[in-house]
Design a protein around this motif. Structure first.
Motif, PDB file in Angstrom:
ATOM      1  N   CYS A 298       0.833  -0.985   0.169  1.00 51.88           N
ATOM      2  CA  CYS A 298      -0.028   0.015  -0.004  1.00 51.88           C
ATOM      3  C   CYS A 298       0.808   1.323  -0.058  1.00 51.88           C
ATOM      4  O   CYS A 298       1.506   1.429   0.871  1.00 51.88           O
ATOM      5  CB  CYS A 298      -0.726   0.045   1.233  1.00 51.88           C
ATOM      6  N   SER A 299       0.860   2.102  -1.098  1.00 51.80           N
ATOM      7  CA  SER A 299       1.684   3.053  -1.263  1.00 51.80           C
ATOM      8  C   SER A 299       1.382   4.153  -0.362  1.00 51.80           C
ATOM      9  O   SER A 299       2.139   5.061   0.211  1.00 51.80           O
ATOM     10  CB  SER A 299       1.864   3.766  -2.676  1.00 51.80           C
ATOM     11  N   GLU A 300      -0.078   4.295  -0.034  1.00 53.48           N
ATOM     12  CA  GLU A 300      -0.527   5.368   0.876  1.00 53.48           C
ATOM     13  C   GLU A 300      -0.178   5.066   2.397  1.00 53.48           C
ATOM     14  O   GLU A 300       0.305   5.931   3.273  1.00 53.48           O
ATOM     15  CB  GLU A 300      -2.238   5.432   0.880  1.00 53.48           C
ATOM     16  N   CYS A 301      -0.150   3.824   2.935  1.00 53.28           N
ATOM     17  CA  CYS A 301       0.229   3.422   4.233  1.00 53.28           C
ATOM     18  C   CYS A 301       1.977   3.375   4.043  1.00 53.28           C
ATOM     19  O   CYS A 301       2.333   3.308   5.374  1.00 53.28           O
ATOM     20  CB  CYS A 301      -0.314   2.000   4.635  1.00 53.28           C
ATOM     21  N   ASP A 302       2.407   3.193   3.013  1.00 51.60           N
ATOM     22  CA  ASP A 302       3.935   3.083   2.827  1.00 51.60           C
ATOM     23  C   ASP A 302       4.446   1.676   3.535  1.00 51.60           C
ATOM     24  O   ASP A 302       5.369   1.912   4.236  1.00 51.60           O
ATOM     25  CB  ASP A 302       4.737   4.078   3.427  1.00 51.60           C
ATOM     26  N   GLU A 303       3.820   0.632   3.425  1.00 56.06           N
ATOM     27  CA  GLU A 303       4.135  -0.620   3.982  1.00 56.06           C
ATOM     28  C   GLU A 303       3.437  -1.895   3.336  1.00 56.06           C
ATOM     29  O   GLU A 303       2.739  -1.590   2.581  1.00 56.06           O
ATOM     30  CB  GLU A 303       3.602  -0.575   5.548  1.00 56.06           C
ATOM     31  N   GLY A 304       4.021  -2.978   3.362  1.00 57.54           N
ATOM     32  CA  GLY A 304       3.417  -4.194   2.858  1.00 57.54           C
ATOM     33  C   GLY A 304       2.663  -4.727   3.820  1.00 57.54           C
ATOM     34  O   GLY A 304       2.475  -4.504   5.029  1.00 57.54           O
ATOM     35  N   LEU A 305       1.559  -5.729   3.356  1.00 61.53           N
ATOM     36  CA  LEU A 305       0.628  -6.271   4.118  1.00 61.53           C
ATOM     37  C   LEU A 305       0.653  -7.929   3.783  1.00 61.53           C
ATOM     38  O   LEU A 305       0.527  -8.216   2.536  1.00 61.53           O
ATOM     39  CB  LEU A 305      -0.612  -5.569   3.718  1.00 61.53           C
ATOM     40  N   CYS A 306       0.208  -8.563   4.757  1.00 56.44           N
ATOM     41  CA  CYS A 306       0.227  -9.890   4.650  1.00 56.44           C
ATOM     42  C   CYS A 306      -1.196 -10.334   4.189  1.00 56.44           C
ATOM     43  O   CYS A 306      -2.069  -9.293   4.063  1.00 56.44           O
ATOM     44  CB  CYS A 306       0.637 -10.786   5.820  1.00 56.44           C
TER      45      CYS A 306
ATOM     46  N   HIS B  48      -8.199  -7.030   6.275  1.00 58.01           N
ATOM     47  CA  HIS B  48      -8.609  -5.839   7.294  1.00 58.01           C
ATOM     48  C   HIS B  48      -8.521  -4.625   6.635  1.00 58.01           C
ATOM     49  O   HIS B  48      -9.449  -3.727   6.746  1.00 58.01           O
ATOM     50  CB  HIS B  48      -7.851  -6.096   8.650  1.00 58.01           C
ATOM     51  N   HIS B  49      -7.320  -4.411   5.843  1.00 59.71           N
ATOM     52  CA  HIS B  49      -6.935  -3.116   5.210  1.00 59.71           C
ATOM     53  C   HIS B  49      -8.012  -2.819   4.291  1.00 59.71           C
ATOM     54  O   HIS B  49      -8.390  -1.456   4.039  1.00 59.71           O
ATOM     55  CB  HIS B  49      -5.696  -3.248   4.561  1.00 59.71           C
TER      56      HIS B  49
ATOM     57  N   GLY C 178     -10.708   3.597   7.535  1.00 60.11           N
ATOM     58  CA  GLY C 178      -9.531   4.593   7.101  1.00 60.11           C
ATOM     59  C   GLY C 178      -8.752   4.179   6.013  1.00 60.11           C
ATOM     60  O   GLY C 178      -8.011   4.933   5.464  1.00 60.11           O
ATOM     61  N   THR C 179      -8.829   3.056   5.663  1.00 61.74           N
ATOM     62  CA  THR C 179      -7.845   2.561   4.552  1.00 61.74           C
ATOM     63  C   THR C 179      -8.840   1.569   3.444  1.00 61.74           C
ATOM     64  O   THR C 179      -7.981   1.303   2.290  1.00 61.74           O
ATOM     65  CB  THR C 179      -7.058   1.375   5.053  1.00 61.74           C
ATOM     66  N   LYS C 180     -10.114   1.266   3.316  1.00 63.20           N
ATOM     67  CA  LYS C 180     -10.580   0.721   2.275  1.00 63.20           C
ATOM     68  C   LYS C 180     -10.779   1.483   0.888  1.00 63.20           C
ATOM     69  O   LYS C 180     -10.731   0.932  -0.049  1.00 63.20           O
ATOM     70  CB  LYS C 180     -12.184   0.515   2.667  1.00 63.20           C
TER      71      LYS C 180
END
Length: 204
Positions: free
Chosen positions: A24-32, A38-39, A44-46
């Motif tokens: 996610c470039s907006e959160c600037d992190e990877g997600l499992c 959940h993201h 806030g992130t959908k």
């Protein structure tokens, strides 16, 4: 480019190490996989768009090096100053009080996504992809055609070889027969001559 793109940022904060599947470039992190779900539904992130880690790794270096947070204040960029042609975080706004061209970055992105220029680029890229697919299909058909033609020519060469061998065999047989005939004829003449000579000798 983020150094921890291969590890889920949320799990890492919980002292858990899990490989990330999207970025996610907006959160600037990877997600499992679990955090990604959940993201995608969190209020806030959908609305955040994510890309697979495989796609993220293949992005040009210039794109990956674009920072999402202000290096001066370590906060996320939220505005863009058209006067200075730079992104700004909330704290940066103080030094841009006299600037009239401050625009919400999300609005800018939204406008870019819906612009005719972007649509034209997407359409052009789609046409390029289609052309590459057609070209690839055409070249594969050419390769198959060449292979089939090669097999046909090989078969013709083998058939011609068989016919040539057959002709040479027949020619050999005919020559041997002719040789035997000539041999028999000459032998007969010699034998007749010898017989005549013997007879004359006896008569003398």
């Amino acid at each position: 480019m983020a150094t921890n793109w291969g590890i889920c940022g949320i799990c890492e904060n919980l002292q858990i190490t899990k490989p990330s599947v999207v970025w996610c470039s907006e959160c600037d992190e990877g997600l499992c996989g679990e955090c990604k779900n959940h993201h995608a539904v969190s209020k806030g992130t959908k609305s955040h768009e994510t890309v697979s880690i495989a796609e993220y790794k293949n992005l040009p270096t210039e794109v990956l090096q674009i920072s999402q947070t202000c290096k001066l204040h370590n906060e996320k960029y939220e505005l863009f100053c058209t006067k200075h042609d730079c992104p700004c975080c909330k704290k940066c706004v103080k030094s841009h009080n006299d600037c009239k061209g401050l625009t919400d970055i999300n609005e800018l992105i939204k406008n870019v996504k819906t612009s005719n220029a972007l649509n034209e680029i997407e359409q052009t890229l789609q046409e390029v992809v289609e052309n590459i697919k057609r070209l690839s299909t055409n070249r594969n058909e050419n390769l198959k055609s060449i292979e089939n033609k090669k097999r046909e020519i090989e078969a013709e060469i083998k058939q011609t070889r068989i016919q040539v061998n057959h002709h040479l065999d027949k020619l050999q047989d005919d020559l041997i027969k002719e040789l035997l005939r000539v041999e028999q004829h000459e032998k007969s003449k010699i034998e007749n001559l010898l017989t005549t000579l013997k007879k004359r000798k006896r008569d003398d």
